[in-house]
Design a protein around this motif. Structure first.
Motif, PDB file in Angstrom:
ATOM      1  N   LYS A   1       0.841  -1.189   0.000  1.00 44.05           N
ATOM      2  CA  LYS A   1       0.000   0.000   0.000  1.00 44.05           C
ATOM      3  C   LYS A   1       0.882   1.247   0.000  1.00 44.05           C
ATOM      4  O   LYS A   1       1.962   1.246   0.554  1.00 44.05           O
TER       5      LYS A   1
ATOM      6  N   PHE B   1       0.761   5.429   0.831  1.00 44.52           N
ATOM      7  CA  PHE B   1       0.032   6.495   1.521  1.00 44.52           C
ATOM      8  C   PHE B   1       0.612   7.860   1.171  1.00 44.52           C
ATOM      9  O   PHE B   1       1.823   8.001   0.990  1.00 44.52           O
TER      10      PHE B   1
ATOM     11  N   SER C   1      -2.585   4.321  -2.767  1.00 40.83           N
ATOM     12  CA  SER C   1      -3.649   3.531  -2.142  1.00 40.83           C
ATOM     13  C   SER C   1      -4.592   4.413  -1.332  1.00 40.83           C
ATOM     14  O   SER C   1      -5.811   4.266  -1.424  1.00 40.83           O
ATOM     15  N   TYR C   2      -4.017   5.309  -0.517  1.00 40.72           N
ATOM     16  CA  TYR C   2      -4.818   6.161   0.359  1.00 40.72           C
ATOM     17  C   TYR C   2      -4.204   7.545   0.479  1.00 40.72           C
ATOM     18  O   TYR C   2      -2.981   7.671   0.589  1.00 40.72           O
TER      19      TYR C   2
ATOM     20  N   VAL D   1      -4.411  10.393   3.247  1.00 42.60           N
ATOM     21  CA  VAL D   1      -4.866  10.670   4.605  1.00 42.60           C
ATOM     22  C   VAL D   1      -4.834  12.181   4.783  1.00 42.60           C
ATOM     23  O   VAL D   1      -3.804  12.812   4.566  1.00 42.60           O
TER      24      VAL D   1
ATOM     25  N   SER E   1      -8.743   6.534  -2.822  1.00 40.69           N
ATOM     26  CA  SER E   1      -9.416   6.479  -1.524  1.00 40.69           C
ATOM     27  C   SER E   1      -8.835   7.521  -0.579  1.00 40.69           C
ATOM     28  O   SER E   1      -7.623   7.694  -0.510  1.00 40.69           O
ATOM     29  N   THR E   2      -9.721   8.199   0.152  1.00 40.67           N
ATOM     30  CA  THR E   2      -9.282   9.183   1.135  1.00 40.67           C
ATOM     31  C   THR E   2      -9.731   8.744   2.523  1.00 40.67           C
ATOM     32  O   THR E   2     -10.778   8.106   2.671  1.00 40.67           O
ATOM     33  N   LEU E   3      -8.911   9.061   3.509  1.00 40.25           N
ATOM     34  CA  LEU E   3      -9.216   8.737   4.896  1.00 40.25           C
ATOM     35  C   LEU E   3      -9.012   9.980   5.740  1.00 40.25           C
ATOM     36  O   LEU E   3      -7.967  10.636   5.617  1.00 40.25           O
TER      37      LEU E   3
ATOM     38  N   PHE F   1      -7.951   6.740   9.502  1.00 38.49           N
ATOM     39  CA  PHE F   1      -6.571   6.267   9.359  1.00 38.49           C
ATOM     40  C   PHE F   1      -6.108   5.566  10.638  1.00 38.49           C
ATOM     41  O   PHE F   1      -5.524   4.485  10.582  1.00 38.49           O
TER      42      PHE F   1
END
Length: 70
Positions: free
Chosen positions: A1, A3, A37-38, A40, A58-60, A65
């Motif tokens: 992943k 980030f 992947s993400y 944050v 994708s957002t967190l 997170f």
């Protein structure tokens, strides 16, 4: 992943958050791409957040997170 961190995080600094995901085997980059992947985000996330939305990454938020890495 992979980030990307953007904005101001409250519970952790961006460096601390990056160290946590690296310890779990993920990588951290400074820019958003389709391979991310993400993303944050904290307060005032800026253009990285906007780019993530436009690319469908994708957002967190910070609480999501923290749940993901715990």
């Amino acid at each position: 992943k992979t980030f990307v961190f953007t904005g101001t995080l409250n519970a952790l600094s961006r460096d601390e958050a990056g160290a946590r995901v690296k310890a779990l085997g993920a990588s951290v980059t400074g820019s958003v791409s389709k391979a991310t992947s993400y993303v944050v985000y904290g307060s005032d996330p800026g253009s990285k957040y906007d780019k993530a939305l436009s690319l469908g990454v994708s957002t967190l938020d910070e609480s999501a997170f923290l749940k993901l890495i715990s």
